[in-house]
Design an enzyme around this catalytic site. Structure first.
Site, mmCIF file in Angstrom:
data_model
loop_
_atom_site.group_PDB
_atom_site.id
_atom_site.type_symbol
_atom_site.label_atom_id
_atom_site.label_comp_id
_atom_site.label_asym_id
_atom_site.label_seq_id
_atom_site.Cartn_x
_atom_site.Cartn_y
_atom_site.Cartn_z
ATOM 1 N N HIS A 107 6.688 -1.354 -0.190
ATOM 2 C CA HIS A 107 5.767 -2.499 -0.253
ATOM 3 C C HIS A 107 4.858 -2.312 -1.464
ATOM 4 O O HIS A 107 4.345 -1.211 -1.699
ATOM 5 C CB HIS A 107 4.913 -2.580 1.021
ATOM 6 C CG HIS A 107 5.482 -3.484 2.075
ATOM 7 N ND1 HIS A 107 5.225 -3.310 3.410
ATOM 8 C CD2 HIS A 107 6.284 -4.593 1.973
ATOM 9 C CE1 HIS A 107 5.851 -4.266 4.097
ATOM 10 N NE2 HIS A 107 6.498 -5.049 3.263
ATOM 11 N N HIS A 118 8.465 0.207 10.483
ATOM 12 C CA HIS A 118 7.815 -0.797 9.635
ATOM 13 C C HIS A 118 8.823 -1.885 9.247
ATOM 14 O O HIS A 118 8.747 -2.462 8.173
ATOM 15 C CB HIS A 118 7.225 -0.090 8.416
ATOM 16 C CG HIS A 118 6.227 -0.890 7.644
ATOM 17 N ND1 HIS A 118 5.227 -1.621 8.235
ATOM 18 C CD2 HIS A 118 6.067 -1.078 6.294
ATOM 19 C CE1 HIS A 118 4.497 -2.208 7.295
ATOM 20 N NE2 HIS A 118 4.998 -1.905 6.108
ATOM 21 N N ASP A 175 1.829 -2.939 -2.209
ATOM 22 C CA ASP A 175 0.460 -2.395 -2.120
ATOM 23 C C ASP A 175 0.463 -0.862 -2.167
ATOM 24 O O ASP A 175 -0.575 -0.247 -2.438
ATOM 25 C CB ASP A 175 -0.294 -2.908 -0.871
ATOM 26 C CG ASP A 175 0.427 -2.701 0.439
ATOM 27 O OD1 ASP A 175 1.644 -2.943 0.488
ATOM 28 O OD2 ASP A 175 -0.226 -2.298 1.424
ATOM 29 N N HIS A 176 1.638 -0.232 -1.972
ATOM 30 C CA HIS A 176 1.726 1.232 -1.993
ATOM 31 C C HIS A 176 2.281 1.791 -3.306
ATOM 32 O O HIS A 176 2.299 3.004 -3.505
ATOM 33 C CB HIS A 176 2.585 1.723 -0.813
ATOM 34 C CG HIS A 176 1.968 1.384 0.502
ATOM 35 N ND1 HIS A 176 1.364 2.331 1.303
ATOM 36 C CD2 HIS A 176 1.804 0.186 1.126
ATOM 37 C CE1 HIS A 176 0.870 1.717 2.384
ATOM 38 N NE2 HIS A 176 1.125 0.422 2.300
ATOM 39 N N HIS A 196 -5.963 1.956 5.670
ATOM 40 C CA HIS A 196 -5.195 0.721 5.456
ATOM 41 C C HIS A 196 -5.909 -0.435 6.162
ATOM 42 O O HIS A 196 -5.321 -1.172 6.963
ATOM 43 C CB HIS A 196 -3.756 0.895 5.986
ATOM 44 C CG HIS A 196 -2.770 -0.076 5.386
ATOM 45 N ND1 HIS A 196 -2.624 -1.347 5.845
ATOM 46 C CD2 HIS A 196 -1.889 0.045 4.370
ATOM 47 C CE1 HIS A 196 -1.675 -1.975 5.140
ATOM 48 N NE2 HIS A 196 -1.221 -1.146 4.231
HETATM 49 ZN ZN LIG Z 1 0.625 -1.472 3.217
HETATM 50 ZN ZN LIG Z 2 3.900 -1.855 4.236
#
Ligand SMILES: [Zn+2]
Ligand SMILES: [Zn+2]
Length: 273
Positions: free
Chosen positions: A62, A148, A64-65, A242
């Site tokens: 993802h 996830h 954002d990581h 997070h």
């Molecule tokens: Zn995330």
């Molecule tokens: Zn994620």
């Protein structure tokens, strides 16, 4: 072994919380988990200059990581570091790094015109599976699968070193496998997504706010359930990370404490836990 929360935010931009990133260290051995937005500045604020930016472990792809992976890679090289940057991550990491190097190629070539005897930056990618992935400086790092979906594989990491055990969950809904890998851990740094505070705009892809909240719940852990994970894992300390921009720390704390009797820390950027 020290753990510093570099970024405790999530995808929405938040001046008080940078994107997901955590620094683990024992002496001079350093491990960076994820490269969320702003990670370079946060590393500097935590006392790690660009020349020394450490190996990177990616939990999942993802954005954002991973969004500042290119910043780490090229800035470390610009200041003079020639040792390959080691990146450990799920299947697909090699391709992502190749695309990133392709994107940065023009910049790297232009900069090399000013430099003498300078090779382009090198990256050493290891695509990981569940189990022990590396040992360095007295620290053993293990990766374990989390839930996830539809992001598969997605990993959490466990660090054993200096008489201390720390787990970083990555992004996951409550995961039995995480509980198994986190038994009796000294510090469980777990994601906590307060879905009720999410924003919604027409055309965002979910017909209603309620539908978006329901969907987020299928692959993240809400404040009311994170305590149960810590209790099942018999974690000695629970740290929440997070976090959503509108999350209220006092509310997160109260929700987590309904199911966990140990100490709970609401994460903050640059906090050592
Ligand atoms: Zn995330
Ligand atoms: Zn994620």
């Amino acid at each position: 072994m020290r753990a510093v929360l570099l970024g405790t935010g999530s995808p929405p931009p938040n001046p008080r919380r940078r994107g997901p990133a955590t620094l683990l260290s024992l002496g001079q051995a350093r491990f960076l988990v994820d490269a969320g937005s702003g990670v370079g500045s946060q590393l500097v604020q935590a006392g790690v200059r660009a020349y020394d930016w450490p190996r990177l472990l990616i939990t999942h792809h993802h954005s954002d990581h991973t969004i500042d992976m290119g910043h780490l890679l090229v800035t470390r090289w610009i200041v003079g570091q020639n040792a390959p940057l080691e990146i450990w991550g799920p299947a697909g990491t090699r391709r992502q790094v190749e695309l990133l190097l392709d994107y940065l190629a023009w910049d790297i070539d232009v900069r090399r015109e000013h430099m003498h005897d300078r090779r382009p930056p090198e990256v050493r990618v290891t695509e990981i599976e569940e189990g022990k992935i590396l040992e360095a400086g007295g620290v053993t790092v293990s990766a374990f699968l989390v839930d996830h979906g539809p992001v598969t594989p997605a990993f959490g990491f466990r660090f054993d070193g200096g008489g201390r055990r720390v787990v970083v969950s990555g992004d996951t809904r409550p995961s039995e496998n995480l509980v198994r890998w986190s038994q009796d851990v000294d510090c469980l740094i777990h994601e906590c997504c307060d879905m009720a505070t999410t924003g919604w705009f027409p055309g965002c892809g979910w017909p209603t706010l309620e539908e978006k909240i329901r969907d987020l719940q299928s692959y993240h852990t809400p404040p009311g359930e994170v305590g149960r994970v810590a209790t099942d894992a018999r974690a000695k300390t629970l740290v929440l990370s997070h976090l959503m921009p509108a999350s209220e720390p006092a509310e997160l704390l109260a929700a987590a404490r309904t199911q966990y009797a140990g100490p709970v820390v609401v994460g903050a950027d640059l906090l050592e836990v």
